[in-house]
Scaffold this motif. Structure first.
Motif, PDB file in Angstrom:
ATOM      1  N   PHE A  48      39.950  42.879  39.950  1.00 39.70           N
ATOM      2  CA  PHE A  48      41.624  43.641  39.235  1.00 39.70           C
ATOM      3  C   PHE A  48      42.551  42.802  39.446  1.00 39.70           C
ATOM      4  O   PHE A  48      43.560  42.621  39.011  1.00 39.70           O
ATOM      5  N   ARG A  49      42.771  42.698  40.855  1.00 35.38           N
ATOM      6  CA  ARG A  49      43.580  41.716  42.111  1.00 35.38           C
ATOM      7  C   ARG A  49      44.466  41.244  41.370  1.00 35.38           C
ATOM      8  O   ARG A  49      45.279  40.375  41.287  1.00 35.38           O
ATOM      9  N   LEU A  50      42.894  39.539  41.037  1.00 33.17           N
ATOM     10  CA  LEU A  50      42.811  38.928  40.840  1.00 33.17           C
ATOM     11  C   LEU A  50      43.165  38.290  39.938  1.00 33.17           C
ATOM     12  O   LEU A  50      44.920  37.302  39.792  1.00 33.17           O
ATOM     13  N   ARG A 101      45.952  40.791  37.572  1.00 33.75           N
ATOM     14  CA  ARG A 101      46.533  41.271  37.611  1.00 33.75           C
ATOM     15  C   ARG A 101      47.756  39.529  38.661  1.00 33.75           C
ATOM     16  O   ARG A 101      49.191  40.291  38.289  1.00 33.75           O
ATOM     17  N   HIS A 102      47.050  39.374  39.899  1.00 32.97           N
ATOM     18  CA  HIS A 102      48.058  38.344  40.709  1.00 32.97           C
ATOM     19  C   HIS A 102      47.735  36.975  39.129  1.00 32.97           C
ATOM     20  O   HIS A 102      49.549  37.143  39.167  1.00 32.97           O
ATOM     21  N   VAL A 103      47.329  36.417  38.544  1.00 30.48           N
ATOM     22  CA  VAL A 103      47.328  35.633  38.290  1.00 30.48           C
ATOM     23  C   VAL A 103      48.039  35.714  36.218  1.00 30.48           C
ATOM     24  O   VAL A 103      49.166  34.869  35.994  1.00 30.48           O
ATOM     25  N   TYR A 104      47.928  37.090  36.414  1.00 31.59           N
ATOM     26  CA  TYR A 104      47.790  37.174  34.615  1.00 31.59           C
ATOM     27  C   TYR A 104      49.611  37.930  34.540  1.00 31.59           C
ATOM     28  O   TYR A 104      50.184  38.415  33.818  1.00 31.59           O
ATOM     29  N   ARG A 111      46.688  41.924  53.004  1.00 30.82           N
ATOM     30  CA  ARG A 111      46.894  42.970  52.040  1.00 30.82           C
ATOM     31  C   ARG A 111      46.609  42.407  50.175  1.00 30.82           C
ATOM     32  O   ARG A 111      46.383  43.729  49.571  1.00 30.82           O
ATOM     33  N   PHE A 112      46.838  41.319  50.009  1.00 28.88           N
ATOM     34  CA  PHE A 112      46.369  41.209  48.736  1.00 28.88           C
ATOM     35  C   PHE A 112      44.711  41.381  48.291  1.00 28.88           C
ATOM     36  O   PHE A 112      44.495  41.856  46.700  1.00 28.88           O
TER      37      PHE A 112
END
Length: 478
Positions: free
Chosen positions: A53-55, A57-60, A386-387
Motif C-alpha cells: 500500500f505504501r509503495l 501510494r508513493h508511485v501512483y 518512516r516510509f
RNA sequence: GGCGGGUUGGCGGAGAGGUUACGCAGCGGAUUGCAAAUCCGUGAAGACCGGUUCGAUUCCGGUACCCGCCUCCA
C-alpha cells in the motif's frame, strides 16, 4: 515511474504490474474474522500489504490508491462466544451481545495493527453492512444457473464453472478423490459450497428469498469487493491458506456473477508464520496474539521489522533471536535520528534503490539492507525508515518519553543522580590512575552495570547510559 | 492419495550463470587502566546425484529430507 513486478499466484509468475486505472489503483485484502484478538499470523498479511500500500501510494500518489480490507463479523465462532456470554449471565439479546463482541474485537484489532505501524486501509467494510449486496449477488447466480436452492440452503454449482480450481491448481475430480470430509447429502456435487444457510432462532439471521438465514463465508468478499472496487480490480491479497477454498470460491462466484469482468487481476498470497518450525494455527493451538507480544515488551516496530526481514512468499519462523536483532537495529536508528526532524511526507522522494527493491515483488529484506546502509546519513535514514513504517511519530514520542521520564526521576542537569555518579566515577578513576589501585572504580562500575547502566569511559570523561534493564532502585547507596 | 513450496556459511537471510550480499555471532586490530560503545579488518556456504555450459550455488532432470494446502485458519 518505478516499475513494480509482482508474483501472481494465478499465473505462477512474476509480472509487471499495470493497473486498470493509474488514477485509481484498487487492492482488496481478506481481513480478520472478528471473534478474538489477532494472533501473530494474522499480522503478517497486514504488514506485507501495508508495505505494498505504501509503495503504491508513493508511485501512483496517495489519492490514487484504494485499499479495502474487510471485517468478517458474521461467523459461528462469534455466535458461540456471544451465546456463551449470554449463558454466563450477560445482559442483552444475542444480537446485542454479538455486536458487542465484534465492536470490542475490531477495537483491539485496530489498536494492535496500529502498533505495528500499519496504515488504516481506505475502507474497512463489515460483512453485516453488505448482506443486501450478498443476497442480490446470490439471486444473480441462481438466475444464471450457477447456484441452486435446497432445503433452505443455497449452494454454488462448481460444475457450472469450468475454470473452477484454476487459481489453486486443482481439478474438481482430484479433489473429490482425495476428499476427507463428509458430504452433505443435498449437494449436487461434493465440492459445491454454501452461499446461504438457514438460521434458527438461536442464531443471527436476515430475511432473504430463501427464508431467514445468513451468508456463507466466501460470498462476503465477492460482494464487498464488487461494491467498493468494481467487477474488475487490480490486486487481491491474503494468506496462502486462503487460496483454497476461500479464494477459489470467490473467483467462481464473482466471475459467474459478472461474466466478462476480470475480478482480481493479480492474486498475492503471503506464506505462513511458523513457531518452532510448525505452522501457527488455531487448530494446533500454538498461536499467540500480537497483544501478548506487545505486553511482553516487544515494540510493534520490532515485530514489523522481523516480519519484513523474510520475504512474504517464504514461511517465517518467529524467534526471540530475530526480535533481539531487530530491536538492536531499531534502537540504533532511533538513537541516531532522535534529534532530527522528519521531512514532511508530501516532500519525500524515496531513493530509487529502495523502490527497486520493493518493486521487485516486495523484496523487503533487501529494502531493510538498504536502510542499514544509510547509517552514515541519519536524515536520509529517518525519512526512508518512516516510509517503510518505522520510526513513526508514536515510536519517537515513546522514545523521548522514556528519555524524559528518566530525567524526571533523577532531576535534570548536574544534579541528576546519574550525572553525580558519573562525576564520582570520573574522580575515582582519576585517583586510581595515580594510585594504580583500580578496585574502587571497578566496584562502582560493577554496581552500575548490575543496575542496568552502560558505562562508557574515555579520556574526556564518563558517560552513563541507562539500558533496557535499568533499575533505579539499585543505584541507592552508591 | 492429489496438488504446491522449500533445502545457502555457526545462526538468520538475499541477489546474480563467471566478479564482496547483508545482519547477528566469532576471530584479529585500533581505542581503554581493564571493559563497554565505536571504528577498521577477517575466515566460513550453497542437501545429494546427474545433465547443459568454457564455467552453476544460480538453468534442466532425478533422489532424499522438510513444510504447506486438500477441514476453521492470515
Amino acid at each position: 515511474m518505478t516499475a513494480i513486478r509482482l508474483y501472481n499466484t494465478r499465473t505462477r509468475s512474476k509480472e509487471e504490474f499495470t493497473p486498470f486505472d493509474p488514477r485509481n489503483v484498487r487492492m482488496y485484502v481478506c481481513g480478520p474474522t472478528v471473534y478474538d484478538r489477532a494472533h501473530l499470523g494474522n499480522a503478517r498479511p497486514v504488514v506485507v500489504f501495508d508495505t505494498l500500500f505504501r509503495l503504491l501510494r508513493h508511485v501512483y500518489g496517495e489519492e490514487h490508491v484504494t485499499y479495502v480490507r474487510n471485517f468478517t463479523d458474521v461467523d459461528d465462532k462469534i455466535n458461540a462466544t456471544a451465546l456463551a456470554r449470554q449463558e454466563a449471565g450477560a445482559v442483552g439479546t444475542l444480537e446485542e451481545l454479538i455486536h458487542q463482541r465484534t465492536e470490542e474485537t475490531i477495537g483491539w484489532y485496530h489498536a494492535d495493527m496500529d502498533a505495528l505501524g500499519a496504515l488504516r486501509p481506505t475502507a474497512e467494510p463489515r460483512a453485516t453492512q453488505y448482506i443486501g449486496a450478498m443476497v442480490a449477488m446470490i439471486e444473480g447466480l441462481i438466475e444464471r444457473g450457477h447456484a441452486y436452492e435446497v432445503s433452505g440452503h443455497v449452494l454454488f454449482d462448481v460444475r457450472s464453472y469450468p475454470e473452477y480450481g484454476r487459481l489453486s491448481g486443482r481439478s474438481v475430480d482430484d479433489m473429490i478423490a482425495g476428499a476427507r470430509v463428509e458430504v452433505a447429502p443435498y449437494k449436487r456435487d461434493p465440492m459445491d459450497f454454501v452461499l446461504w444457510k438457514p438460521s434458527d432462532a438461536s442464531l443471527p439471521g436476515w430475511d432473504s428469498p430463501w427464508g431467514r438465514g445468513r451468508p456463507g463465508w466466501h460470498i462476503e468478499c465477492s460482494a464487498m469487493s464488487y461494491e467498493l472496487l468494481g467487477a474488475s480490480f487490480d490486486i487481491h491479497g491474503g494468506g496462502i491458506d486462503l487460496q483454497f477454498p476461500h479464494h477459489e470460491n470467490e473467483v467462481a462466484q464473482s466471475c459467474c456473477a459478472h461474466p466478462g469482468a476480470d475480478f482480481a487481476r493479480v492474486w498475492m498470497h503471503n506464506e505462513m508464520l511458523l513457531v518452532e518450525s510448525k505452522k501457527m494455527s488455531k487448530s494446533l493451538g500454538n498461536f499467540f496474539t500480537v497483544r501478548e507480544l506487545l505486553e511482553q515488551g516487544y515494540p510493534g516496530e520490532v515485530i514489523r521489522f522481523v516480519m519484513l526481514s523474510t520475504h512474504y512468499r517464504k514461511p517465517m519462523d518467529w524467534t526471540a533471536e530475530k526480535a533481539r536483532e531487530a530491536k538492536q537495529a531499531l534502537d540504533d536508528w532511533m538513537h541516531l535520528t532522535c534529534d532530527l526532524h522528519p521531512a514532511p511526507a508530501e516532500d519525500f522522494q524515496a531513493d530509487e534503490k529502495l523502490l527497486e527493491a520493493l518493486g521487485d515483488d516486495l523484496n523487503t529484506h533487501l529494502a531493510l539492507t538498504y536502510l542499514r546502509a544509510l547509517r552514515s546519513q541519519p536524515q536520509k535514514l529517518l525519512d526512508h525508515a518512516r516510509f517503510m513504517g518505522f520510526l513513526s511519530d508514536d515510536a519517537r514520542a515513546e522514545y523521548n518519553r522514556a528519555q524524559a521520564s528518566f530525567v524526571m526521576s533523577f532531576g535534570a542537569g548536574s544534579t541528576s543522580r546519574l550525572a553525580h555518579l558519573a562525576q564520582k566515577m570520573h574522580a575515582l578513576r582519576a585517583a586510581a590512575m595515580a594510585s594504580k589501585d583500580f578496585a574502587p572504580v571497578d566496584a562502582l562500575k560493577s554496581a552500575l552495570i548490575a543496575a542496568g547502566v552502560e558505562v562508557r569511559m574515555s579520556k574526556e570523561g564518563v558517560e552513563l547510559v541507562p539500558g533496557a534493564g535499568f533499575d533505579p532502585a539499585k543505584l541507592e547507596g552508591l
